[in-house]
Design a protein around this motif. Structure first.
Motif, mmCIF file in Angstrom:
data_model
loop_
_atom_site.group_PDB
_atom_site.id
_atom_site.type_symbol
_atom_site.label_atom_id
_atom_site.label_comp_id
_atom_site.label_asym_id
_atom_site.label_seq_id
_atom_site.Cartn_x
_atom_site.Cartn_y
_atom_site.Cartn_z
ATOM 1 N N THR A 154 -4.182 2.397 6.228
ATOM 2 C CA THR A 154 -4.117 2.576 4.773
ATOM 3 C C THR A 154 -2.672 2.682 4.317
ATOM 4 N N ASN A 155 -1.890 3.496 5.015
ATOM 5 C CA ASN A 155 -0.471 3.647 4.668
ATOM 6 C C ASN A 155 0.277 2.329 4.806
ATOM 7 N N THR A 177 1.927 -3.535 -0.212
ATOM 8 C CA THR A 177 1.618 -4.022 -1.557
ATOM 9 C C THR A 177 2.488 -3.407 -2.648
ATOM 10 N N LYS A 178 3.421 -2.513 -2.277
ATOM 11 C CA LYS A 178 4.323 -1.949 -3.274
ATOM 12 C C LYS A 178 5.262 -3.041 -3.757
#
Length: 70
Positions: free
Chosen positions: A55-56, A62-63
């Motif tokens: 998840t991280n 996607t940032k």
């Protein structure tokens, strides 16, 4: 995959035998797989569970990228 199957046999199947029914093995295997994927801490990921690490990773991926113009 072979090492994961071997780990499952070593940690789950062999220590709990003899199993009485196939259903017992199926349920225990499902619980072990859930633990393996969601709860276990892994040294290669900074002692973070695999799902949290993934998840991280995708959150960082996607940032938006910050760019500077000179």
């Amino acid at each position: 995959m072979e090492s994961t199957i071997g780990l499952c046999k070593t940690e789950l199947i062999k220590p709990r035998r003899p199993w009485k029914t196939l259903s017992q093995v199926e349920l225990a295997t499902a619980e072990w797989v859930d633990w393996y994927n969601h709860s276990r801490l892994h040294g290669e990921t900074g002692h973070v569970p695999p799902v949290e690490y993934e998840t991280n990773y995708y959150t960082e991926l996607t940032k938006p990228q910050v760019t500077t113009v000179i």
